[in-house]
Every structure is written in structure tokens, then in C-alpha cells.
Design an enzyme around this catalytic site. Structure first.
Site, PDB file in Angstrom:
ATOM      1  CD  GLU A 223      27.379 -16.911  45.392  1.00 20.57           C
ATOM      2  OE1 GLU A 223      26.849 -17.769  46.118  1.00 20.57           O
ATOM      3  OE2 GLU A 223      27.102 -16.772  44.182  1.00 20.57           O
ATOM      4  CD  GLU A 334      20.794 -18.994  47.044  1.00 24.68           C
ATOM      5  OE1 GLU A 334      21.772 -18.223  47.096  1.00 24.68           O
ATOM      6  OE2 GLU A 334      20.653 -19.857  46.160  1.00 24.68           O
TER       7      GLU A 334
END
Ligand SMILES: *[C@@H]1O[C@H](CO)[C@@H](O)[C@H](O)[C@H]1NC(C)=O
Ligand SMILES: *[C@@H]1O[C@H](CO)[C@@H](O)[C@H](O)[C@H]1NC(C)=O
Length: 419
Positions: A223, A334
Site C-alpha cells: 500500500e 480509508e
């Protein structure tokens, strides 16, 4: 009825007071008065993380950037990396459809986009810039071991058929994704904002996920993006970050260089350092380009920031599924809503505005691409979308000739539609 209630209250009072005192005591005994054992664990952990520096640079945001010799970086604490020869550059670099524009792209135009460069100081050759971890940083974590790690299985699940798995630990997403193919990398240009975080134990991020395996116990994930995380960094600044795990956020992996794994080769970009400037609502827009790709010869996963900065790589052996290829790529935001079950928190995702508002108001990812089986960058075929609660955070896809595949995403969290 009313009288009975009144008469019962006094007998509960001493107990309530005791509980209150106890909870106050526990709270103050936490971060302010660590036990000797905890102090020693924190000290040991800091010694592992903060390697001897050849030079240190003070950043205006309060960070200290240590220039660590390449061969002394945290990666080499890994037993399997003891005899590793650093690769100073990838053997292959995928070519894109879209060249980074000379304007507006804070990471993409070669202009430095990290605050610690403000003084003009640089790290010497053969060193890498590492954000120094402070004692307070580690003390904010539940334990030194958990510092720099995501909570278990905080991963988005586009196939959200199982309602129990929605909104796990208050993690919420608004993302676009592709799956059902073999992927060898991903790229996007990510709009940079500084979303408001309501509580220190929440975060808000915008990132690319490169995923392998299923969303079970052995999920592999790489990520990269930007995040605001008061718990991790002690402030509300927008920071460049990376994350990796090979077991669904359980025992392996971490943010940035906070464990051994990622090998950095770049002396100009520090992971976890503040990105500057950030976009303003209705004002100037800034974005960073991120490319993640698998070197077809060596098998390592490389990461590039902007047009010019190849940061380094995750050695292939760290992973299981990603040793071969990725099976899903995701782009988007997120957040953590810490008040799960209660009122929704007002923590923002992206710019804090919904996709409908469009350019300069809502946050975007543009020029979204994947690296395909021939190692070419191309627009994804079918971009799916996923969000747990579109009334709180939403996502919309689109495409045009300038931006290729793009998304607008984000939202304000708590509002009249998201109580
Ligand atoms: C590293 O090299 C030494 C000496 O050749 C060897 O004994 C050791 O097993 C090697 N370690 C790894 C992890 O390959
Ligand atoms: C971060 O922002 C929150 C509000 O959004 C504020 O309460 C807090 O004091 C800020 N923290 C720091 C370290 O500036």
C-alpha cells in the site's frame, strides 16, 4: 415509579464514584506514567528503529530526519536479508500512457514536495532519509510491538456479501478496484488534501492497494499513498506512507521503515514525512504520482514517487501470493470511525466532500493504470466500486482523454445523511 428510582440512586453513587476514580487512574497511568518494564521495552524498540545517523536534519514540522547509511537501514535486521546485495535500480521500468504534467503535480514535476527540504539541507550520497521515531510516538501505541502496524484485517472487501465483515473495527472505504486478472503493478496520480480527524485514534488515507490472495488470514498487500494519522505521527499533517503485510495485518509488515522489509535506495524522499503543499477547497490543487511495479527479472516490487524518485523495493521473498503476481488492485480512501455503533465520527475522507462536487472540491485519483501481463501500463478494463456507507463516504468513476480512468471519492463522515 419516579420515587423508587430516586431512592435507588444514592446506593449506586459510591460504586459509580469508585469506577470513575479507577478509570481516571487507569487513564493517567497509561501514557504519562509508563512502568519500568514498558519504559525498557520502548527504549529497546527505539534503538532498533533509530539507526546511527551520519547527519540529522530538522524539519519545520518538528520531525528529525536522520541520514542513515544504506547498509544500516532497518531492512537489514531481517534474518533473510543478512547477505542481501542492494539493488540500486530496477532492471525494468514500465512505460505509461500519461506523462506527468509539468504543472500542478507537486510530486510529479520534479519539484520536491516534502517539508523537511525547506532548509535546503540534503542527505549525503549512500544514505537514506529516515524519519526519527520519538519516545512519545511509541508510547501512543498499545504496545511497542503494535507501533507502526495496522489493526488486524483492516482490509476492504469488495465482495461484501457477508454483512459481518462490513465495517470491521470501524474501518470504512470508498474505493475503485479491478480483479480477476494477473497484475504486475499499478499507478495513479493522487490528489493531496489534509482531511480533519475527529479523534486521535482515527486516521484518513488515500492510497493504492496491490493485493494478492484472498481476504483471509494470508492476504498479501502493498500500500502506498498519503495519510493523516495523529496516533502514528503525533500531528495532523499529510504524510507520504507505505505499508505491507503478507498475513492480513497480523504478524508481518508495518508502515514505512518501522520494521524490516522495505529496502530504500533513494536519498531525497523520506517515508512518513509531511507532503507540502496540500490542496485547498475551490483553490490550488496538488497531486502526487505513485507507481508500484514488479521487476520481471528479480521479482522485487518497486515503488516510485513522482517522476524522478524511485524509492526502493520490497524483496519478493517477503510475500507468498505476490511472489507471483497481484490478483486485485484498489484505489481510494480509508478512514477509521472509532465510534462504531454510536454517532458517526466527523473524520473526513479525501477533501471531506462528496464526489458530486467535482474538481477542486472533491478529492480525485487520475490516470489510474495497471501493469498487465506484458509489463505494460494500461487503463483498467472494468473498474468496480465499493463503499460500506455511501451516505458517509462515496466514490464515482469516470474516464476522459486527459485523465484516462479516474475517480472522485470521499465525504464528510457525520452529517444529516450520515448520523
Ligand atoms: C549468509 O552468509 C553466511 C556466510 O556465507 C552463511 O553462513 C549464512 O547462512 C548466510 N545467511 C543467509 C540468510 O543466507
Ligand atoms: C488535530 O486536529 C484535531 C481536530 O481536528 C484537534 O483537536 C487536535 O488538537 C489536532 N492535533 C494536533 C496535534 O494538532
Amino acid at each position: 415509579m419516579a420515587a423508587a428510582q430516586v431512592s435507588r440512586t444514592p446506593s449506586l453513587l459510591p460504586l459509580l464514584l469508585l469506577l470513575l476514580l479507577l478509570s481516571l487512574f487507569c487513564a493517567s497511568a497509561g501514557p504519562t506514567a509508563p512502568t519500568a518494564r514498558r519504559r525498557s521495552a520502548v527504549h529497546k524498540h527505539l534503538r532498533r528503529l533509530n539507526k546511527p545517523a551520519l547527519k540529522s536534519i530538522e524539519s519545520p514540522d518538528g520531525d528529525t530526519i536522520d541520514c542513515i547509511h544504506l547498509s544500516r537501514q532497518p531492512a537489514f535486521d531481517h534474518p533473510l536479508l543478512q547477505n542481501h546485495t542492494i539493488q540500486m535500480r530496477p532492471t525494468f521500468h514500465p512505460e505509461g500512457l500519461y506523462e506527468e504534467k509539468k504543472v500542478a503535480a507537486s510530486g510529479g514535476d520534479g519539484r520536491m514536495a516534502q517539508l523537511w527540504h525547506a532548509s535546503g539541507e540534503k542527505c549525503p550520497d549512500d544514505t537514506i532519509p529516515v524519519r526519527r521515531t520519538k519516545r512519545e510516538d511509541v508510547l501512543r501505541a498499545t504496545s511497542p510491538k503494535r507501533f507502526g502496524r495496522k489493526k488486524h484485517r483492516a482490509s476492504p472487501r469488495p465482495r461484501s456479501a457477508d454483512p459481518d465483515l462490513i465495517n470491521q473495527n470501524g474501518h470504512q472505504h470508498a474505493i475503485a478496484y479491478v480483479e480477476g486478472d494477473k497484475f504486475y503493478g499499478a499507478k495513479a496520480t493522487i490528489n493531496v488534501w489534509e482531511p480533519r480527524i475527529q479523534q486521535a485514534n482515527e486516521f484518513s488515507l488515500s492510497q493504492i492497494w496491490v493485493l494478492g490472495g484472498s481476504f483471509g488470514e494470508d492476504l498479501n498487500s502493498i500500500e502506498v499513498g498519503w495519510q493523516v494519522s495523529p496516533d502514528l505521527y503525533g500531528d495532523n499533517n499529510t504524510r507520504l506512507f507505505t505499508y505491507w503485510t503478507s498475513d492480513a495485518y497480523q504478524a508481518t509488515g508495518c508502515y514505512n521503515l518501522l520494521c524490516s522489509g522495505f529496502i530504500q535506495v533513494n536519498s531525497e524522499v523520506a517515508m512518513g514525512a509531511s507532503i507540502f503543499p496540500v490542496s485547498g477547497y475551490g483553490g490550488s490543487q496538488y497531486d502526487i504520482s505513485i507507481l508500484i511495479w514488479k521487476d520481471p527479472k528479480e521479482g522485487n516490487w518497486w515503488m516510485q514517487f513522482g517522476k524522478d524518485y524511485v524509492l526502493g523495493y520490497w524483496p519478493s521473498f517477503l510475500f507468498s501470493y505476490l511472489t507471483d503476481s497481484a490478483s486485485m488492485i484498489e484505489w481510494g480512501g480509508e478512514v477509521v470511525n472509532s465510534q462504531e455503533g454510536g454517532e458517526h465520527t466527523s473524520t473526513q475522507m479525501g477533501s471531506g466532500h462528496f464526489p458530486e462536487e467535482g474538481f477542486s472540491k472533491a478529492s480525485y485519483f487520475r490516470n489510474i493504470q495497471v501493469v498487465d501481463e506484458s509489463n505494460n501500463l494500461r487503463s483498467p478494463k472494468d473498474l468496480g466500486t465499493f463503499t460500506e456507507q455511501s451516505n458517509c463516504y462515496d466514490v464515482q468513476t469516470g474516464s476522459n482523454s486527459d485523465w484516462g480512468s479516474y475517480i472522485y471519492f470521499g465525504g464528510p463522515g457525520k452529517s444529516s445523511n450520515c448520523p
